[in-house]
Every structure is written in structure tokens, then in C-alpha cells.
Design a protein around this motif. Structure first.
Motif, PDB file in Angstrom:
ATOM      1  N   MET A  51      -6.340  10.278   5.403  1.00 29.57           N
ATOM      2  CA  MET A  51      -5.091  10.424   4.681  1.00 29.57           C
ATOM      3  C   MET A  51      -5.012   9.299   3.643  1.00 29.57           C
ATOM      4  SD  MET A  51      -1.199  10.569   6.252  1.00 29.57           S
ATOM      5  CE  MET A  51      -1.284  12.199   6.911  1.00 29.57           C
ATOM      6  N   SER A  52      -4.632   9.630   2.436  1.00 30.25           N
ATOM      7  CA  SER A  52      -4.517   8.641   1.371  1.00 30.25           C
ATOM      8  C   SER A  52      -3.252   7.804   1.549  1.00 30.25           C
ATOM      9  CB  SER A  52      -4.477   9.341   0.019  1.00 30.25           C
ATOM     10  OG  SER A  52      -3.248  10.035  -0.137  1.00 30.25           O
ATOM     11  N   PHE A  53      -3.197   6.683   0.846  1.00 30.67           N
ATOM     12  CA  PHE A  53      -1.989   5.855   0.858  1.00 30.67           C
ATOM     13  C   PHE A  53      -0.776   6.695   0.478  1.00 30.67           C
ATOM     14  CE2 PHE A  53      -4.601   2.013   0.733  1.00 30.67           C
ATOM     15  CZ  PHE A  53      -3.805   1.079   1.361  1.00 30.67           C
ATOM     16  N   GLN A  54      -0.917   7.467  -0.611  1.00 35.78           N
ATOM     17  CA  GLN A  54       0.218   8.252  -1.092  1.00 35.78           C
ATOM     18  C   GLN A  54       0.628   9.302  -0.073  1.00 35.78           C
ATOM     19  OE1 GLN A  54       1.905   7.590  -4.219  1.00 35.78           O
ATOM     20  NE2 GLN A  54       3.371   8.669  -2.934  1.00 35.78           N
ATOM     21  N   ALA A  55      -0.344   9.918   0.584  1.00 36.91           N
ATOM     22  CA  ALA A  55      -0.024  10.921   1.601  1.00 36.91           C
ATOM     23  C   ALA A  55       0.740  10.289   2.762  1.00 36.91           C
ATOM     24  CB  ALA A  55      -1.295  11.600   2.103  1.00 36.91           C
ATOM     25  N   TYR A  56       0.366   9.069   3.140  1.00 38.00           N
ATOM     26  CA  TYR A  56       1.123   8.362   4.177  1.00 38.00           C
ATOM     27  C   TYR A  56       2.565   8.151   3.730  1.00 38.00           C
ATOM     28  CZ  TYR A  56      -2.521   7.064   7.555  1.00 38.00           C
ATOM     29  OH  TYR A  56      -3.472   7.075   8.541  1.00 38.00           O
ATOM     30  N   LEU A  57       2.749   7.696   2.500  1.00 40.67           N
ATOM     31  CA  LEU A  57       4.110   7.441   2.008  1.00 40.67           C
ATOM     32  C   LEU A  57       4.919   8.731   1.926  1.00 40.67           C
ATOM     33  CD1 LEU A  57       3.472   4.784  -0.783  1.00 40.67           C
ATOM     34  CD2 LEU A  57       4.120   4.421   1.602  1.00 40.67           C
ATOM     35  N   ASP A  58       4.287   9.818   1.509  1.00 37.55           N
ATOM     36  CA  ASP A  58       4.980  11.105   1.454  1.00 37.55           C
ATOM     37  C   ASP A  58       5.383  11.570   2.855  1.00 37.55           C
ATOM     38  OD1 ASP A  58       4.599  11.043  -1.288  1.00 37.55           O
ATOM     39  OD2 ASP A  58       3.009  12.559  -1.290  1.00 37.55           O
ATOM     40  N   ALA A  59       4.510  11.360   3.831  1.00 37.09           N
ATOM     41  CA  ALA A  59       4.817  11.741   5.217  1.00 37.09           C
ATOM     42  C   ALA A  59       5.948  10.887   5.784  1.00 37.09           C
ATOM     43  CB  ALA A  59       3.570  11.624   6.083  1.00 37.09           C
ATOM     44  N   ILE A  60       5.986   9.618   5.396  1.00 36.90           N
ATOM     45  CA  ILE A  60       7.070   8.731   5.824  1.00 36.90           C
ATOM     46  C   ILE A  60       8.400   9.252   5.290  1.00 36.90           C
ATOM     47  CG2 ILE A  60       8.070   6.427   5.464  1.00 36.90           C
ATOM     48  CD1 ILE A  60       5.127   5.367   5.580  1.00 36.90           C
ATOM     49  N   GLU A  61       8.404   9.692   4.046  1.00 29.30           N
ATOM     50  CA  GLU A  61       9.628  10.257   3.459  1.00 29.30           C
ATOM     51  C   GLU A  61      10.058  11.504   4.227  1.00 29.30           C
ATOM     52  OE1 GLU A  61      11.305  12.092  -0.742  1.00 29.30           O
ATOM     53  OE2 GLU A  61       9.311  11.205  -0.697  1.00 29.30           O
ATOM     54  N   ASP A  62       9.102  12.362   4.565  1.00 30.31           N
ATOM     55  CA  ASP A  62       9.423  13.576   5.336  1.00 30.31           C
ATOM     56  C   ASP A  62      10.047  13.208   6.682  1.00 30.31           C
ATOM     57  OD1 ASP A  62       8.413  15.241   3.366  1.00 30.31           O
ATOM     58  OD2 ASP A  62       6.450  15.472   4.349  1.00 30.31           O
ATOM     59  N   LYS A  63       9.493  12.205   7.338  1.00 32.16           N
ATOM     60  CA  LYS A  63       9.948  11.847   8.688  1.00 32.16           C
ATOM     61  C   LYS A  63      11.295  11.123   8.673  1.00 32.16           C
ATOM     62  CE  LYS A  63       8.558  10.007  13.036  1.00 32.16           C
ATOM     63  NZ  LYS A  63       7.467  10.028  13.958  1.00 32.16           N
ATOM     64  N   THR A  64      11.497  10.238   7.702  1.00 29.99           N
ATOM     65  CA  THR A  64      12.690   9.386   7.720  1.00 29.99           C
ATOM     66  C   THR A  64      13.822   9.893   6.838  1.00 29.99           C
ATOM     67  OG1 THR A  64      11.976   7.982   5.878  1.00 29.99           O
ATOM     68  CG2 THR A  64      11.256   7.339   8.107  1.00 29.99           C
ATOM     69  N   GLY A  65      13.489  10.729   5.846  1.00 28.25           N
ATOM     70  CA  GLY A  65      14.497  11.155   4.876  1.00 28.25           C
ATOM     71  C   GLY A  65      14.781  10.101   3.818  1.00 28.25           C
ATOM     72  N   LEU A  66      14.009   9.019   3.832  1.00 28.85           N
ATOM     73  CA  LEU A  66      14.170   7.936   2.860  1.00 28.85           C
ATOM     74  C   LEU A  66      12.919   7.839   2.006  1.00 28.85           C
ATOM     75  CD1 LEU A  66      15.594   5.248   5.303  1.00 28.85           C
ATOM     76  CD2 LEU A  66      16.890   6.523   3.587  1.00 28.85           C
ATOM     77  N   THR A  67      13.101   7.528   0.733  1.00 35.87           N
ATOM     78  CA  THR A  67      11.937   7.320  -0.120  1.00 35.87           C
ATOM     79  C   THR A  67      11.285   5.991   0.249  1.00 35.87           C
ATOM     80  OG1 THR A  67      13.119   6.116  -1.852  1.00 35.87           O
ATOM     81  CG2 THR A  67      13.051   8.544  -2.033  1.00 35.87           C
ATOM     82  N   PRO A  68      10.019   5.837  -0.093  1.00 38.46           N
ATOM     83  CA  PRO A  68       9.389   4.539   0.149  1.00 38.46           C
ATOM     84  C   PRO A  68      10.152   3.390  -0.512  1.00 38.46           C
ATOM     85  CG  PRO A  68       7.719   6.178  -0.285  1.00 38.46           C
ATOM     86  CD  PRO A  68       9.053   6.832  -0.552  1.00 38.46           C
ATOM     87  N   ARG A  69      10.663   3.616  -1.714  1.00 37.09           N
ATOM     88  CA  ARG A  69      11.410   2.542  -2.382  1.00 37.09           C
ATOM     89  C   ARG A  69      12.663   2.156  -1.579  1.00 37.09           C
ATOM     90  NH1 ARG A  69      10.390   0.554  -6.917  1.00 37.09           N
ATOM     91  NH2 ARG A  69       9.473   2.436  -7.827  1.00 37.09           N
ATOM     92  N   GLN A  70      13.358   3.138  -1.025  1.00 31.85           N
ATOM     93  CA  GLN A  70      14.533   2.825  -0.207  1.00 31.85           C
ATOM     94  C   GLN A  70      14.138   1.996   1.013  1.00 31.85           C
ATOM     95  OE1 GLN A  70      15.684   6.989   0.118  1.00 31.85           O
ATOM     96  NE2 GLN A  70      17.659   6.505  -0.853  1.00 31.85           N
ATOM     97  N   LEU A  71      13.026   2.340   1.642  1.00 36.42           N
ATOM     98  CA  LEU A  71      12.574   1.580   2.800  1.00 36.42           C
ATOM     99  C   LEU A  71      12.149   0.164   2.412  1.00 36.42           C
ATOM    100  CD1 LEU A  71      10.732   4.438   4.649  1.00 36.42           C
ATOM    101  CD2 LEU A  71      12.683   3.140   5.534  1.00 36.42           C
ATOM    102  N   VAL A  72      11.513   0.029   1.252  1.00 33.23           N
ATOM    103  CA  VAL A  72      11.144  -1.304   0.762  1.00 33.23           C
ATOM    104  C   VAL A  72      12.404  -2.133   0.523  1.00 33.23           C
ATOM    105  CG1 VAL A  72      10.141  -2.561  -1.189  1.00 33.23           C
ATOM    106  CG2 VAL A  72       8.914  -0.624  -0.192  1.00 33.23           C
ATOM    107  N   GLU A  73      13.419  -1.533  -0.057  1.00 38.91           N
ATOM    108  CA  GLU A  73      14.671  -2.259  -0.304  1.00 38.91           C
ATOM    109  C   GLU A  73      15.322  -2.700   1.007  1.00 38.91           C
ATOM    110  OE1 GLU A  73      16.802   0.516  -2.790  1.00 38.91           O
ATOM    111  OE2 GLU A  73      15.654  -0.072  -4.572  1.00 38.91           O
ATOM    112  N   ILE A  74      15.298  -1.849   2.019  1.00 42.87           N
ATOM    113  CA  ILE A  74      15.837  -2.224   3.331  1.00 42.87           C
ATOM    114  C   ILE A  74      15.018  -3.375   3.901  1.00 42.87           C
ATOM    115  CG2 ILE A  74      16.200  -1.452   5.713  1.00 42.87           C
ATOM    116  CD1 ILE A  74      16.706   1.398   4.475  1.00 42.87           C
ATOM    117  N   ALA A  75      13.697  -3.268   3.809  1.00 43.37           N
ATOM    118  CA  ALA A  75      12.824  -4.333   4.309  1.00 43.37           C
ATOM    119  C   ALA A  75      13.107  -5.657   3.603  1.00 43.37           C
ATOM    120  CB  ALA A  75      11.361  -3.935   4.128  1.00 43.37           C
TER     121      ALA A  75
END
Length: 98
Positions: free
Chosen positions: A1-25
Motif C-alpha cells: 500500500m502506498s503512503f497516499q493509499a494509507y492516508l486515504d484509508a485513514i480518511e475512510d476510517k476516521t471521517g477526518l482528512t489527514p490535514r485535520q488529523l495533523v492539526e489535532i496532533a
């Protein structure tokens, strides 16, 4: 799985974009150089039920930003990415690569 595919799957699972998760972090101080990956992985597991593989893709973005090594770009196989810059603003707004 590519980096981007991981990030896309994270969005599917959490309902948050990677940028939103980075901001929370960042609001939790996880972007501080002294924070270890294990600490971030524990948070991602506890709050979002993300496993290690998906978590490490997000750890990379939190700690190093959206750029990835060019060795991951354009290579053969399922692990290749289309660009050396990951898209953090959600799958729906991702430009297509031609």
C-alpha cells in the motif's frame, strides 16, 4: 500500500482528512521533535482505532510533513506513489495525476 493509499484509508476510517488529523496532533504537541512515534501511535489507536501501518504513515506526515522520498514515486508495484508530495486535504478534492 502506498503512503497516499494509507492516508486515504485513514480518511475512510476516521471521517477526518489527514490535514485535520495533523492539526489535532499539533494541538496536542505531537509535532515536537521530542515526541516519539510510539506516543503518537498510542493516541491514534486509542482515539481512532488505527493500526501500526496506517499510524506510521500519519506519523511521517506529523513529524516530517507531506514530502516523501522520491524512491517511492513511480516505481513498480502497489507501494508506489504518483507524487513525492502527499495530498492531505481529502480524497474528494484530490487532483488527478495525468
Amino acid at each position: 500500500m502506498s503512503f497516499q493509499a494509507y492516508l486515504d484509508a485513514i480518511e475512510d476510517k476516521t471521517g477526518l482528512t489527514p490535514r485535520q488529523l495533523v492539526e489535532i496532533a499539533e494541538s496536542k504537541g505531537f509535532n515536537d521533535p521530542s515526541v516519539k512515534a510510539g506516543t503518537i501511535l498510542e493516541w491514534l489507536k486509542a482515539d481512532y482505532d488505527l493500526g501500526r501501518g496506517h499510524g506510521m504513515a500519519l506519523v511521517h506526515v506529523i513529524k516530517k510533513g507531506p514530502k516523501i522520498d522520491s524512491k517511492h514515486v513511480g516505481s513498480d508495484g502497489v507501494h508506489r506513489d504518483e507524487s513525492d508530495t502527499l495530498w492531505l486535504d481529502g480524497k474528494a478534492s484530490k487532483p488527478t495525476v495525468s
